[in-house]
Scaffold this motif. Structure first.
Motif, PDB file in Angstrom:
ATOM      1  N   GLU A   1     -23.451  -8.879 -10.308  1.00  0.00           N
ATOM      2  CA  GLU A   1     -23.833  -7.483 -10.108  1.00  0.00           C
ATOM      3  C   GLU A   1     -22.992  -6.870  -8.986  1.00  0.00           C
ATOM      4  OE1 GLU A   1     -25.968  -9.885 -10.789  1.00  0.00           O
ATOM      5  OE2 GLU A   1     -26.468  -9.032 -12.736  1.00  0.00           O
ATOM      6  N   ARG A   2     -22.822  -7.646  -7.907  1.00  0.00           N
ATOM      7  CA  ARG A   2     -22.088  -7.143  -6.762  1.00  0.00           C
ATOM      8  C   ARG A   2     -20.637  -6.815  -7.136  1.00  0.00           C
ATOM      9  NH1 ARG A   2     -23.024 -11.461  -3.015  1.00  0.00           N
ATOM     10  NH2 ARG A   2     -25.178 -11.095  -3.658  1.00  0.00           N
ATOM     11  N   MET A   3     -20.011  -7.769  -7.841  1.00  0.00           N
ATOM     12  CA  MET A   3     -18.614  -7.545  -8.216  1.00  0.00           C
ATOM     13  C   MET A   3     -18.506  -6.363  -9.167  1.00  0.00           C
ATOM     14  SD  MET A   3     -16.840 -11.297  -8.574  1.00  0.00           S
ATOM     15  CE  MET A   3     -18.088 -12.076  -9.606  1.00  0.00           C
ATOM     16  N   SER A   4     -19.428  -6.312 -10.119  1.00  0.00           N
ATOM     17  CA  SER A   4     -19.400  -5.215 -11.090  1.00  0.00           C
ATOM     18  C   SER A   4     -19.608  -3.884 -10.385  1.00  0.00           C
ATOM     19  CB  SER A   4     -20.475  -5.438 -12.145  1.00  0.00           C
ATOM     20  OG  SER A   4     -20.552  -4.333 -13.011  1.00  0.00           O
TER      21      SER A   4
ATOM     22  N   ILE B   1     -14.558  15.152 -17.691  1.00  0.00           N
ATOM     23  CA  ILE B   1     -13.892  14.086 -18.454  1.00  0.00           C
ATOM     24  C   ILE B   1     -14.805  13.672 -19.596  1.00  0.00           C
ATOM     25  CG2 ILE B   1     -13.000  11.729 -18.320  1.00  0.00           C
ATOM     26  CD1 ILE B   1     -12.304  12.362 -15.390  1.00  0.00           C
ATOM     27  N   VAL B   2     -14.325  13.853 -20.828  1.00  0.00           N
ATOM     28  CA  VAL B   2     -15.200  13.617 -21.989  1.00  0.00           C
ATOM     29  C   VAL B   2     -14.932  12.289 -22.687  1.00  0.00           C
ATOM     30  CG1 VAL B   2     -15.656  16.056 -22.423  1.00  0.00           C
ATOM     31  CG2 VAL B   2     -13.710  14.943 -23.546  1.00  0.00           C
ATOM     32  N   ASP B   3     -13.831  11.618 -22.338  1.00  0.00           N
ATOM     33  CA  ASP B   3     -13.605  10.313 -22.961  1.00  0.00           C
ATOM     34  C   ASP B   3     -12.921   9.408 -21.955  1.00  0.00           C
ATOM     35  OD1 ASP B   3     -13.852   8.427 -24.907  1.00  0.00           O
ATOM     36  OD2 ASP B   3     -12.236   9.166 -26.176  1.00  0.00           O
ATOM     37  N   LEU B   4     -13.197   8.115 -22.084  1.00  0.00           N
ATOM     38  CA  LEU B   4     -12.636   7.155 -21.152  1.00  0.00           C
ATOM     39  C   LEU B   4     -12.404   5.849 -21.898  1.00  0.00           C
ATOM     40  CD1 LEU B   4     -13.710   6.728 -17.491  1.00  0.00           C
ATOM     41  CD2 LEU B   4     -13.306   4.714 -18.851  1.00  0.00           C
ATOM     42  N   THR B   5     -11.214   5.271 -21.723  1.00  0.00           N
ATOM     43  CA  THR B   5     -10.934   3.973 -22.337  1.00  0.00           C
ATOM     44  C   THR B   5     -10.616   2.976 -21.240  1.00  0.00           C
ATOM     45  OG1 THR B   5      -8.610   4.585 -22.631  1.00  0.00           O
ATOM     46  CG2 THR B   5     -10.087   4.971 -24.492  1.00  0.00           C
ATOM     47  N   LEU B   6     -10.973   1.731 -21.491  1.00  0.00           N
ATOM     48  CA  LEU B   6     -10.838   0.678 -20.488  1.00  0.00           C
ATOM     49  C   LEU B   6     -10.192  -0.556 -21.093  1.00  0.00           C
ATOM     50  CD1 LEU B   6     -14.265   0.422 -18.632  1.00  0.00           C
ATOM     51  CD2 LEU B   6     -12.053   0.807 -17.572  1.00  0.00           C
ATOM     52  N   GLY B   7      -9.171  -1.079 -20.412  1.00  0.00           N
ATOM     53  CA  GLY B   7      -8.599  -2.373 -20.783  1.00  0.00           C
ATOM     54  C   GLY B   7      -8.606  -3.273 -19.577  1.00  0.00           C
ATOM     55  N   GLY B   8      -8.599  -4.573 -19.801  1.00  0.00           N
ATOM     56  CA  GLY B   8      -8.566  -5.520 -18.688  1.00  0.00           C
ATOM     57  C   GLY B   8      -8.635  -6.913 -19.261  1.00  0.00           C
ATOM     58  N   ASN B   9      -8.326  -7.908 -18.450  1.00  0.00           N
ATOM     59  CA  ASN B   9      -8.423  -9.255 -19.012  1.00  0.00           C
ATOM     60  C   ASN B   9      -9.892  -9.620 -19.251  1.00  0.00           C
ATOM     61  OD1 ASN B   9      -9.514 -10.598 -16.641  1.00  0.00           O
ATOM     62  ND2 ASN B   9      -7.480 -10.306 -15.738  1.00  0.00           N
ATOM     63  N   THR B  10     -10.099 -10.726 -19.936  1.00  0.00           N
ATOM     64  CA  THR B  10     -11.456 -11.037 -20.389  1.00  0.00           C
ATOM     65  C   THR B  10     -12.429 -11.176 -19.223  1.00  0.00           C
ATOM     66  OG1 THR B  10     -10.451 -12.177 -22.238  1.00  0.00           O
ATOM     67  CG2 THR B  10     -12.792 -12.553 -21.894  1.00  0.00           C
ATOM     68  N   ALA B  11     -11.974 -11.782 -18.142  1.00  0.00           N
ATOM     69  CA  ALA B  11     -12.881 -11.948 -17.001  1.00  0.00           C
ATOM     70  C   ALA B  11     -13.206 -10.593 -16.381  1.00  0.00           C
ATOM     71  CB  ALA B  11     -12.261 -12.883 -15.963  1.00  0.00           C
ATOM     72  N   MET B  12     -12.200  -9.739 -16.216  1.00  0.00           N
ATOM     73  CA  MET B  12     -12.451  -8.392 -15.668  1.00  0.00           C
ATOM     74  C   MET B  12     -13.391  -7.625 -16.603  1.00  0.00           C
ATOM     75  SD  MET B  12     -10.979  -8.291 -12.849  1.00  0.00           S
ATOM     76  CE  MET B  12     -11.219 -10.074 -12.814  1.00  0.00           C
ATOM     77  N   HIS B  13     -13.145  -7.741 -17.900  1.00  0.00           N
ATOM     78  CA  HIS B  13     -13.975  -7.126 -18.936  1.00  0.00           C
ATOM     79  C   HIS B  13     -15.429  -7.572 -18.769  1.00  0.00           C
ATOM     80  CE1 HIS B  13     -15.869  -7.406 -22.971  1.00  0.00           C
ATOM     81  NE2 HIS B  13     -15.109  -6.413 -23.364  1.00  0.00           N
ATOM     82  N   HIS B  14     -15.628  -8.890 -18.675  1.00  0.00           N
ATOM     83  CA  HIS B  14     -16.988  -9.415 -18.581  1.00  0.00           C
ATOM     84  C   HIS B  14     -17.664  -9.007 -17.270  1.00  0.00           C
ATOM     85  CE1 HIS B  14     -16.145 -11.425 -22.219  1.00  0.00           C
ATOM     86  NE2 HIS B  14     -16.925 -12.481 -22.062  1.00  0.00           N
ATOM     87  N   ILE B  15     -16.926  -9.118 -16.189  1.00  0.00           N
ATOM     88  CA  ILE B  15     -17.539  -8.804 -14.894  1.00  0.00           C
ATOM     89  C   ILE B  15     -17.891  -7.322 -14.830  1.00  0.00           C
ATOM     90  CG2 ILE B  15     -17.171  -8.732 -12.391  1.00  0.00           C
ATOM     91  CD1 ILE B  15     -15.406 -11.267 -12.755  1.00  0.00           C
ATOM     92  N   LEU B  16     -16.983  -6.485 -15.307  1.00  0.00           N
ATOM     93  CA  LEU B  16     -17.251  -5.043 -15.313  1.00  0.00           C
ATOM     94  C   LEU B  16     -18.530  -4.734 -16.081  1.00  0.00           C
ATOM     95  CD1 LEU B  16     -16.401  -2.041 -14.905  1.00  0.00           C
ATOM     96  CD2 LEU B  16     -15.154  -2.216 -17.049  1.00  0.00           C
ATOM     97  N   LEU B  17     -18.686  -5.375 -17.243  1.00  0.00           N
ATOM     98  CA  LEU B  17     -19.845  -5.089 -18.094  1.00  0.00           C
ATOM     99  C   LEU B  17     -21.073  -5.910 -17.712  1.00  0.00           C
ATOM    100  CD1 LEU B  17     -18.146  -4.855 -21.628  1.00  0.00           C
ATOM    101  CD2 LEU B  17     -18.482  -3.066 -19.932  1.00  0.00           C
ATOM    102  N   LYS B  18     -20.958  -6.715 -16.661  1.00  0.00           N
ATOM    103  CA  LYS B  18     -22.039  -7.625 -16.253  1.00  0.00           C
ATOM    104  C   LYS B  18     -22.403  -8.600 -17.366  1.00  0.00           C
ATOM    105  CE  LYS B  18     -24.227  -4.641 -12.733  1.00  0.00           C
ATOM    106  NZ  LYS B  18     -23.883  -3.235 -12.934  1.00  0.00           N
ATOM    107  N   LEU B  19     -21.394  -9.061 -18.091  1.00  0.00           N
ATOM    108  CA  LEU B  19     -21.599 -10.116 -19.084  1.00  0.00           C
ATOM    109  C   LEU B  19     -21.301 -11.437 -18.382  1.00  0.00           C
ATOM    110  CD1 LEU B  19     -19.622  -8.580 -22.107  1.00  0.00           C
ATOM    111  CD2 LEU B  19     -22.079  -8.429 -21.641  1.00  0.00           C
ATOM    112  N   ASP B  20     -22.155 -12.405 -18.548  1.00  0.00           N
ATOM    113  CA  ASP B  20     -21.975 -13.674 -17.833  1.00  0.00           C
ATOM    114  C   ASP B  20     -20.592 -14.265 -18.145  1.00  0.00           C
ATOM    115  OD1 ASP B  20     -22.131 -16.152 -16.692  1.00  0.00           O
ATOM    116  OD2 ASP B  20     -24.239 -16.434 -17.231  1.00  0.00           O
ATOM    117  N   PRO B  21     -19.696 -14.346 -17.119  1.00  0.00           N
ATOM    118  CA  PRO B  21     -18.341 -14.828 -17.397  1.00  0.00           C
ATOM    119  C   PRO B  21     -18.201 -16.346 -17.269  1.00  0.00           C
ATOM    120  CG  PRO B  21     -18.431 -13.999 -15.164  1.00  0.00           C
ATOM    121  CD  PRO B  21     -19.840 -13.896 -15.721  1.00  0.00           C
TER     122      PRO B  21
END
Lengths: 692, 692
Positions: free
Chosen positions: B266-269, B329-349
């Motif tokens: 949570e903290r990192m995210s 801002i009406v649209d936003l896209t996000l890319g990142g490596n899998t760990a960044m992706h998971h941490i950002l979304l608070k998915l258990d990495p």
């Protein structure tokens, strides 16, 4: 310690607090601080409904010390309602206990006003089971170096292989729990899928039963039906007073509150949401084993170190449900009138109150529970029923989803009497709807001695046409007054179902004329000027010695007017709609809502509440609004039908119909003389019927 | 006033605060309190990067009085960087100013560390304009008694009639504003529609330009491209250090932090989300007219009642955009490596870090910005790019969406060197991907004098094979050392692009052998034991008098090993993938990321960083990951293509390939002798090349 002259008072469990002058009683403090405590007898210490518990101790969080010594002395009358055990535990009557210093007061469930409202029990209705949320159990192949596919895609492969489900989305909040749940379930999981589109919950292992809740948000009452989505069984029905009542009794009052108070919309919405969350919690708590006081071998209550009785679980026999929590509820449906709909969703309701009264939206909405702040499963959607028009809302769509007049050949008139009256007329060829401002009189509100349908409320009445003597029956007592000792009646007031009875009898016995005036020729000692307001006429229904409130229960001239206005509005609506449809008789009249359940159909017809119809074709359909919310919970096809109804029932604004006022004036008469009421003849004496 | 010995220090604008002992400087306090202030020179008062402003006054909110008298005396060196005007306004160097008592310290934008990282500027790329969010302007017929249809349905009728749009949903948060917006626009509105499905914003009246943002979340750097969705123009590119860097430099360190710290995920995210919000705000603020101090006729700064200079708007010429806010801002896209992706979304990495490294999910996600806590238009969705595998993430999909090797006949090797190396090999027939643990050495991190590409960083170097004398060039100065006075160089360290140069030159000149050891036979006075750690050998690149840090810049034996490990990992990855594909030469090598932009391609090839290839076919493709995020922002069809790529590129786990270790050992040699490097011959002397 508080300042001289004032004391801090905190009410639990609401947590509301305030500072009040010393010497007032707890009821008065609760009123000032905005806490609702039941007070049926009007603080006469005779109903015992306002029991509260004085908490003792130093409550640092609140910065107060509360003690039983901080209230005035015990009064004899309290002993009539508070057992010695309860007294020992700190119970007092809130109307008897005076505040001497800082207090923490606990208001038990049963003493909270607006709690024990008419239970909108669930009817047996036929529903084709096809819920929006379905569950699927799958076993997933764990990943390996040869096949390192992601967790979610593995589950999707299994769901497609076993159930043919393809291309599902998953809500982020469910995805967050998923990797650990799938491993906890050792790669067997049960997924809840919403509308064949999105995974909204995943349980580890296999799950069979799952739960939903259907809620009918009335202007006054909110009822929730807690359902097992597999068996379609209603586990429990819980209800409460709409917490918005404090902002105004009816729809227009609430809209006005919003327009006059910045932040008013948010406040009303948040109060309702908070109430819904409490209701949901209450429904879930009902599945938990009850608690009772632990007793030792001798039967004595065991107390803990804190001096409080130790509570132990006492499962209720025959009611074995898993212990459910709000997060176990995966689907929720909501119905309510357009104003309730808008306020709940924080949609600006001002235009609903301004001609031509357009709603912000008609169509149904699927809204994440979390976006509304409703505490159920966090990924779940709330289905909000569509609206027909500004004054015929989603609650009416609920009624129509239940009664389905659009599939019938019969010409039906469906009347839903709540704080507002909603009318639908037609059959498969055409349906029109309208609303009429009945006001709350038919529900017993705003009358001098109107009350809710609770013990002590007069529900049936007879007036002797010659002597003007009154006989009546109260809720909670089988015997009529005639067969009882007066002091056994414990009468308190007149409830909705008794009101039409009263009016009919007053008319039949010649106490009031057909214009609604008290007849000046009567000589009954029950007819008199109000002692406090001599210009106001009144008729005594129950003498003080028959009551538990220590004063005469009367019906005033103003009360009669209120009832006339309500019945006139309703009748005008029905007649104008019939005129629009080009008919002069309907095949069936269906009365929805609590009023329909309790009213004497014959008296209603006789008094001209609605157009004439064969008595056997006048039927109560109970809380059809609540049933409708339950139907769309369990059958998603009916959600489409609801949207179809909302767009295809034609709304008619009656107040702009020509001769509306003329019609309304005429309809206020008792009975409405322009119509033929064959039923009237045997009941009302000829001389009364033909009096001018 | 604070207790004896300690002082309260509050940093603005972050609001972080703490208590520190008196006498330490502001830099040290910032470090303890967790505020990042730029400190390039290592507190030597020579870089001037750590300017802060001491605020004066009584700050009741914080319970302190702050004054310029609460810091130690002005030091002469500060005058080199702080103008008299700034001095008057309270500016000090944080490394020079000692804390004597309570302080409120403002850290200006330019002094915040992690701010001025390599700008990931936007490339010109061809994009087929077909955004997920499109806008439509309609004029709506107002309601009347004859047609009291709801506001939303009226807009839908207009959208269908004018644009053929049917059955759109509307998000609750947009619906809430709608009834007032439609009236404000006098029944003309512009609606933003997401994916032809849902209305996510409504503006009153007609709107032409609208805005989106594409974000590339790297392990170290986050870059955002602020786009006009109508013109497809990039209005601004803003970047920042990933705020998670404090939890660990690389992906595994972050995953470990999560596993070892409850709440760590949570903290990192949350830190990242907060950072993204700041970045978005910064991008929007860029459209606001700049502020400058108001001056009177005589040119004197005008001060307000608070004693602070009065600021006035000073629009920058040639940059005329409407003043935009994050809610625009009406649209936003996000890319990142899998760990960044998971941490950002608070998915258990955690499972991404455990064999066989499955991600929680591959497919792209559409997530409400509000569910992520990202402050843009509240109804908007964030498009999160899909992942290929646990160690080849959404950032790589972004690269492939840009480079599209799956549409090419050429055999391409695409290398994305960030903190992790990601490799893709193939063409339209087949694509395989892999990752290799290059570590951060190639980016200049973890080396004794490694640094970011900033002024003073060595980017080119030459070593005389005979004398072992060193010549070099630093960023920010045209002239090489040879043509400069030593004290003009102001050298600070070696940045990523200089590192391969250093290694190549060390090897060519015989300072290190092909095994990566310092040659024991050399006699250069630059070769020595580390004074503090005599067992560690090192080679002096720049003498202290050439630096701004007052000490020799060296490269150590450990540094050389780090570089070897990185190049070995990358080379092994490439070779094993080629073996899998059954090829021994690729047609094209594309290098993505900042490293690709700055590295000397010839030296990289010579040093065996990747397999041999014609030099003209080795190309840098810039920040292709960021470009990919921008492509999917502006062309929704590419979102589908991204998902196709994520599922159709075959991931190969190299570490479980047979002879991986043998290959790796060999690849660490300089240069890799198993291969033919025609380019090597002219550069490295024959005797060096054939030494054992």
């Amino acid at each position: 310690m508080s300042r001289n002259g004032t004391a801090k008072v905190i009410f639990q469990p609401s947590g509301r607090r305030g500072e009040v002058e010393k010497g007032i009683n707890i009821i008065e403090a609760s009123r000032r601080i905005g806490v609702d405590i039941e007070t049926l007898c009007g603080e006469k210490k005779v109903c015992g409904k306002c029991k509260v518990r004085i908490e003792e101790g130093s409550f640092e969080k609140f910065g107060i010390v509360s003690s039983r010594d901080h209230v005035g002395p015990w009064q004899e009358e309290e002993g009539n309602f508070i057992t010695p055990d309860q007294k020992e535990a700190g119970y007092r009557l809130a109307c008897a206990a005076e505040i001497m210093d800082d207090l923490l007061v606990f208001v038990p469930e049963e003493s909270r006003a607006g709690k024990q409202v008419v239970s909108k029990a669930a009817r047996d209705i036929e529903i084709n089971r096809n819920p929006a949320v379905k569950i699927y159990t799958v076993t997933i192949i764990p990943p390996s170096f040869k096949d390192p596919l992601g967790d979610f895609e593995r589950m999707m492969q299994a769901l497609e292989k076993e159930y043919g489900l393809k291309g599902l989305n998953i809500d982020l909040f469910t995805l967050r729990d998923f990797p650990n749940i799938v491993r906890k379930g050792e790669w067997t999981v049960t997924a809840a899928v919403w509308m064949d589109k999105e995974i909204i919950k995943v349980w580890p292992g296999e799950v069979e039963d799952y739960y939903g809740i259907a809620i009918d948000v009335g202007t006054t009452t909110v009822a929730a039906y807690f359902c097992n989505m597999r068996t379609m069984e209603v586990i429990d029905t819980v209800s409460m007073m709409n917490p918005q009542c404090k902002y105004g009794e009816d729809v227009m009052a609430r809209i006005t509150y919003h327009m006059q108070n910045p932040g008013g919309l948010e406040r009303m919405s948040n109060d309702l949401i908070e109430g819904l969350n409490e209701l949901i919690k209450q429904a879930c708590d009902g599945t938990h084993p009850a608690k009772k006081k632990k007793k030792d071998e001798t039967g004595k209550v065991v107390k803990g170190e804190d001096g409080q009785p130790v509570m132990v679980e006492a499962p209720e026999e025959g009611k074995v449900y898993p212990r459910l929590e709000p997060s176990d509820i995966v689907d929720l449906t909501l119905g309510g009138n357009t104003a309730m709909h808008h306020i709940l969703l924080k949609l600006d309701p001002r235009y609903v109150g301004l001609a031509p009264f357009p709603p912000v939206i008609h169509r149904s909405l699927d809204i994440r529970a979390r976006d509304l702040g409703i505490n159920i499963n966090k990924s779940s959607n709330v289905f909000v029923m569509p609206n027909e028009a500004g004054f015929v809302g989603a609650d009416n769509v609920c009624v129509l989803v239940t009664e389905r007049p659009h599939t019938s050949d019969e010409l039906q008139l469906i009347i839903d009497i709540g704080t507002n009256g909603e009318l639908v007329l037609g059959n498969r060829d055409k349906l029109i709807s309208s609303s009429c401002a009945t006001g709350p009189a038919l529900e017993g509100a705003q009358l001098a001695f109107g009350m809710r349908a609770a013990p002590g409320a007069i529900e049936r009445i007879k007036i002797d046409p010659k002597t003007h003597d009154v006989d009546y029956k109260v809720i909670g007592r089988e015997a009529w007054l005639k067969y009882s000792k007066p002091e056994d009646m414990k009468t308190k007031g007149i409830c909705g179902s008794g009101i039409l009875d009263v009016l009919a009898e007053l008319y039949r016995s010649g106490v009031v004329t057909k214009s609604g005036r008290f007849s000046k020729t009567q000589k009954s000692n029950r007819f008199r000027n109000n002692p406090d307001n001599p210009r106001q006429k009144e008729f005594v229904i129950a003498w003080a010695n028959e009551t538990s409130i220590g004063k005469d229960v009367v019906i005033t001239q103003k009360d009669v007017r209120q009832i006339q206005l309500a019945k006139g509005a309703l009748y005008t609506g029905c007649k104008l709609m019939m005129r629009r449809m080009g008919i002069d008789k309907v095949d069936t009249i269906k009365i929805a809502g609590a009023f329909g359940t309790h009213v004497a159909k014959d008296k209603a017809l006789i008094m001209g509440l609605f157009p004439d119809c064969d008595l056997e074709n006048v039927m109560s359909v109970g809380n059809a609004a609540g049933d409708g919310a339950r139907i769309v919970l369990l059958d998603r096809n009916m959600r489409d039908e609801a949207n179809w109804i909302a767009r295809n029932v034609e709304y008619i604004e009656l107040t702009v119909e020509k001769d509306f006022e003329q019609q309304f004036m005429e309809s206020m008469q008792i009975p409405h003389m322009k119509d033929e009421f064959p039923h009237l003849k045997g009941y009302v004496p000829e001389e009364i019927l033909h009096q001018k």
